[in-house]
Design an enzyme around this catalytic site. Structure first.
Site, PDB file in Angstrom:
ATOM      1  N   ARG A 123       0.854  -1.191   0.000  1.00  0.00           N
ATOM      2  CA  ARG A 123       0.000   0.000   0.000  1.00  0.00           C
ATOM      3  C   ARG A 123       0.893   1.245   0.000  1.00  0.00           C
ATOM      4  NH1 ARG A 123      -2.215   0.191   6.304  1.00  0.00           N
ATOM      5  NH2 ARG A 123      -0.162   0.162   7.238  1.00  0.00           N
ATOM      6  N   ASN A 161      -4.443   8.542   4.261  1.00  0.00           N
ATOM      7  CA  ASN A 161      -4.309   7.822   5.543  1.00  0.00           C
ATOM      8  C   ASN A 161      -2.853   7.821   5.954  1.00  0.00           C
ATOM      9  OD1 ASN A 161      -5.618   6.089   7.630  1.00  0.00           O
ATOM     10  ND2 ASN A 161      -4.018   4.679   6.971  1.00  0.00           N
ATOM     11  N   GLU A 162      -2.592   8.228   7.173  1.00  0.00           N
ATOM     12  CA  GLU A 162      -1.221   8.224   7.695  1.00  0.00           C
ATOM     13  C   GLU A 162      -0.232   8.653   6.613  1.00  0.00           C
ATOM     14  OE1 GLU A 162      -0.262   4.526   9.617  1.00  0.00           O
ATOM     15  OE2 GLU A 162      -1.263   5.132  11.452  1.00  0.00           O
ATOM     16  N   GLU A 319      -6.733   5.928  15.647  1.00  0.00           N
ATOM     17  CA  GLU A 319      -6.416   4.493  15.722  1.00  0.00           C
ATOM     18  C   GLU A 319      -5.596   4.205  16.959  1.00  0.00           C
ATOM     19  OE1 GLU A 319      -4.133   2.929  12.473  1.00  0.00           O
ATOM     20  OE2 GLU A 319      -5.291   3.963  10.961  1.00  0.00           O
ATOM     21  N   TRP A 327       2.868  -5.917  13.508  1.00  0.00           N
ATOM     22  CA  TRP A 327       4.046  -5.416  12.791  1.00  0.00           C
ATOM     23  C   TRP A 327       5.291  -5.285  13.665  1.00  0.00           C
ATOM     24  CZ3 TRP A 327       4.680  -1.007  15.533  1.00  0.00           C
ATOM     25  CH2 TRP A 327       3.532  -0.347  15.992  1.00  0.00           C
ATOM     26  N   GLU A 367      -2.911  -8.080   7.676  1.00  0.00           N
ATOM     27  CA  GLU A 367      -3.219  -7.655   9.041  1.00  0.00           C
ATOM     28  C   GLU A 367      -4.168  -8.607   9.761  1.00  0.00           C
ATOM     29  OE1 GLU A 367      -2.118  -3.024   8.927  1.00  0.00           O
ATOM     30  OE2 GLU A 367      -4.140  -3.483   8.224  1.00  0.00           O
ATOM     31  N   LYS A 368      -4.202  -9.864   9.304  1.00  0.00           N
ATOM     32  CA  LYS A 368      -5.165 -10.799   9.910  1.00  0.00           C
ATOM     33  C   LYS A 368      -4.830 -11.133  11.360  1.00  0.00           C
ATOM     34  CE  LYS A 368      -3.047 -14.765   7.521  1.00  0.00           C
ATOM     35  NZ  LYS A 368      -2.142 -13.928   6.712  1.00  0.00           N
ATOM     36  N   HIS A 370      -3.690  -8.835  13.487  1.00  0.00           N
ATOM     37  CA  HIS A 370      -3.799  -7.576  14.240  1.00  0.00           C
ATOM     38  C   HIS A 370      -5.136  -7.581  14.977  1.00  0.00           C
ATOM     39  CE1 HIS A 370      -3.976  -3.313  15.120  1.00  0.00           C
ATOM     40  NE2 HIS A 370      -2.790  -3.107  14.559  1.00  0.00           N
TER      41      HIS A 370
HETATM   42  C1  GAL Z   1      -1.759   2.021  10.750  1.00  0.00           C
HETATM   43  C2  GAL Z   1      -2.664   2.081   9.541  1.00  0.00           C
HETATM   44  C3  GAL Z   1      -3.783   1.072   9.587  1.00  0.00           C
HETATM   45  C4  GAL Z   1      -3.274  -0.249  10.071  1.00  0.00           C
HETATM   46  C5  GAL Z   1      -2.630  -0.069  11.425  1.00  0.00           C
HETATM   47  C6  GAL Z   1      -2.137  -1.356  12.029  1.00  0.00           C
HETATM   48  O1  GAL Z   1      -0.459   2.374  10.385  1.00  0.00           O
HETATM   49  O2  GAL Z   1      -3.209   3.354   9.372  1.00  0.00           O
HETATM   50  O3  GAL Z   1      -4.338   0.962   8.306  1.00  0.00           O
HETATM   51  O4  GAL Z   1      -2.343  -0.737   9.152  1.00  0.00           O
HETATM   52  O5  GAL Z   1      -1.539   0.794  11.302  1.00  0.00           O
HETATM   53  O6  GAL Z   1      -1.508  -1.140  13.280  1.00  0.00           O
END
Ligand code: GAL
Length: 672
Positions: A123, A161-162, A319, A327, A367-368, A370
């Site tokens: 992404r 986003n970010e 968030e 991650w 991200e499954k 997370h």
């Molecule tokens: C952020 C992002 C989200 C998701 C999240 C996971 O960096 O905006 O889309 O990836 O981290 O921690």
């Protein structure tokens, strides 16, 4: 439009007159079959969710090819959310360009430092300066704005986003061209640029603007000022993108506030948010707990800085995580109680919305693993029960919504330019960590029970009695002047090693360190004396220094020595000094003491400034205090229950004593 923004909170479509705290998540319904959406609505209502961020990664779904658009699914989701009383922070969906776009226009793809193309498949694979990307992103932004302008669920816009999470540094030809334009605006003439970049060194003189490139892979140390300017430029390039999308949104939907999610956390340092904050209608931040002994101090530090970037006004926690992320090398689940404590710590520092990544944990994709509000285990889970409890607790805190942070008497200064510059290569040590030093000072303040703000240099510094400015390395003449004025006005400044060393072009202030602050501090240093890994030095106040020492000479009779070096090369020399100047003072700490050592040192420095804790003595250090108007937030930093009855006032949402381990109490101290 310029004059009417600054702070406009999102509107609550279902009842615009009622203030409340937002509660919700990133919502990615496109990952799920239609019947799950109905389950989502029911569970969101059960949890008390009232807002979601939508369509963040939906570009390929909305625009599957250049001239094909599909809004039907999004129309349905918007209607469904509205029907369930849930507001929408609608993304412009530009964060992840679809494969058709980068295949058609590969010149959108970023190029890394070593000249390699960064492909699609993850992404945010777009060049911040690509005119082709900009055109397509703005087309999508406009299409969304026009489509949902009148939709009753629309509460705010979420730009991209970010910004810069993965693509802040791009070394492509587009970046090179835009860098030259940026430099021409900054320096006007090549002579001025050559002077600022000190290009007489290593025969780097430029005779034509076209010769200038980003600091791509080179043989040795790249020009430091070129590197610094490239950091400034890269932050500005993303800011330009933010402004471009924002301007389209303001044109089409002038009544809807615009934000974007910052990443004030950990070592994410590419975006100068102090410089971005005024561009949006309200500040939003994403924060994830980082493992380590200072994980919660770091959370508090980040939330505090975010609140001050917002000028003390409420901000939006866009968030954070209910439990583990995906991650880190090892992704640790949150212990019981941590979800609520983390969320409420953000609220304590001014957040008026508590949101998570994401609503429903993905079954597939990167991200499954997370965490989310609804985990793989479903609603019959400890995480979902904790989410429901938190929702109920936030509803009891509606009175907090809209209240501003109450400024503290102490502050820690946080400066992106010093962060960038102090950590450049070819320095006395490459071990220096700017943010860690700032965090250590903040932790020491927490340990002493002293409430402090974390502020950018643009904040009204004069309001603080005690100003801690660790590694304030970049010292333009005007900032040095402000600090002199601050001390002359009775303020108590504390600074550290490697502060006051260079001007805004990374050119050293000559005559002995710490250049621009030498006279104010009443000291002079001829040579830096960094320490090797594993080396340490003892000070006569019982603390231990690592990383750095200085060979200090006192130059003013008004400079007193607060601690001496007891071991190492500097034995018998001053390690910590303070110069009294009128009613104010300027202190200098020449080594890295870490949070524990700084706690010892700060006790005296704060007392000298007349700053003490506001909590009853026995609670200081054990409880973090944050204040929003009439509300006091008490955050238990310990693993033991604490009796807080000495803090009088009505407990909101938590009536019980004691304050449980790592728990949070909110005390209303207004009436009576
Ligand atoms: C952020 C992002 C989200 C998701 C999240 C996971 O960096 O905006 O889309 O990836 O981290 O921690």
């Amino acid at each position: 439009m310029q004059e009417d923004h600054g702070h406009r909170w999102l509107r609550w479509p279902s009842d615009p007159t009622r203030a409340r705290l937002g509660f919700g998540a990133d919502y990615n319904p496109e990952q799920w079959p239609r019947h799950v959406w109905d389950e989502d609505m029911r569970a969101m209502r059960a949890a008390g969710a009232n807002i979601v961020s939508l369509a963040i990664f939906s570009w390929a779904r909305i625009q599957p090819s250049e001239d094909v658009w599909d809004f039907t699914w999004l129309d349905e989701v918007m209607d469904l959310l509205h029907g369930n009383g849930i507001a929408v922070d609608l993304a412009t969906a530009t964060a992840s360009p679809p494969p058709w776009l980068t295949t058609l226009h590969p010149q959108i793809l970023p190029v890394d430092h070593d000249g390699r193309t960064v492909w699609h498949g993850a992404r945010q694979h777009w060049r911040p300066t690509s005119p082709v990307f900009r055109e397509h992103a703005l087309r999508l932004t406009r299409a969304l704005a026009e489509r949902y302008a009148g939709h009753p669920a629309l509460a705010a816009w979420h730009v991209n986003n970010e910004l810069g999470c993965h693509n802040v540094y791009d070394y492509s030809d587009d970046a090179a061209a835009a860098f030259r334009v940026w430099l021409r605006e900054r320096y006007r003439t090549l002579e001025a640029l050559n002077e600022a970049w000190a290009t007489t060194f290593w025969s780097q003189g430029y005779s034509d603007w076209g010769q200038i490139i980003p600091p791509r892979i080179v043989t040795s140390h790249p020009n430091p000022t070129q590197q610094l300017d490239f950091k400034r430029f890269s932050s500005d390039a993303l800011k330009e993108h933010l402004r471009a999308e924002r301007d389209v949104l303001r044109e089409v939907t002038p009544g809807i506030p615009v934000t974007t999610n910052f990443m004030v956390m950990g070592e994410t340092k590419g975006m100068n948010y102090a410089d971005w904050a005024a561009e949006i209608d309200f500040v939003a931040n994403d924060h994830y707990v980082l493992p380590g002994p200072q994980s919660r101090e770091e959370l508090s530090f980040s939330a505090n800085l975010t609140g001050n970037l917002a000028g003390g006004r409420p901000w939006y926690l866009m968030e954070h995580s209910t439990s583990a992320v995906n991650w880190q090398p090892v992704n640790v689940a949150k212990a019981s109680g941590e979800l609520a404590r983390d969320s409420l710590t953000h609220v304590a520092h001014g957040a008026d919305a508590v949101c998570f990544f994401q609503w429903r944990q993905s079954a597939a994709g990167a991200e499954k693993y997370h965490s989310a509000m609804v985990p793989h285990a479903g609603e019959d889970s400890a995480v979902f029960r904790a989410v429901v409890d938190l929702g109920a607790r936030l509803r009891a805190l509606d009175g907090v919504a809209g209240t501003s942070r109450t400024p503290a008497r102490a502050a820690v200064v946080f400066d992106w330019e010093s962060w960038w510059t102090a950590e450049l290569d070819s320095h006395p040590t490459d071990r220096l960590r700017y943010r860690q030093e700032a965090l250590d000072w903040y932790t020491a303040l927490l340990n002493l029970g002293i409430r402090a703000d974390v502020v950018p240099t643009s904040a009204p510094l004069e309001r603080y009695d005690l100003l801690v400015a660790p590694i304030l390395h970049v010292m333009p003449g005007a900032l040095a002047e402000r600090l002199r004025g601050y001390v002359a006005g009775g303020g108590h400044l504390v600074t550290t090693y490697f502060s006051g060393i260079v001007d805004e072009h990374d050119r050293v202030w000559l005559g002995g360190y710490p250049g621009a602050l030498r006279d104010l501090l009443g000291i002079r240093i001829e040579e830096f004396a960094p320490l090797l890994d594993g080396q340490s030095v003892e000070l006569d106040n019982g603390t231990t220094g690592t990383l750095w020492t200085d060979r200090i000479d006192l130059t003013d009779p008004a400079t007193e020595v607060l601690a001496w070096y007891k071991t190492g090369e500097q034995t018998g020399r001053a390690a910590i000094t303070r110069r009294q100047a009128g009613a104010g003072s300027a202190a200098y700490v020449s080594t890295r003491l870490g949070a524990a050592g700084l706690t010892t040192v700060l006790a005296d420095l704060a007392a000298h400034a007349g700053v003490t804790g506001e909590l009853p003595e026995p609670l200081r250090g054990h409880v973090e205090l944050a204040v929003r108007g009439d509300y006091w937030f008490l955050i238990n930093r310990t693993g033991t229950p604490l009796d807080t009855t000495a803090v009088t006032g009505e407990r909101v949402g938590t009536a019980h004593q004691p304050l449980e381990p790592h728990g949070v109490q909110i005390v209303y101290r207004g009436a009576g």
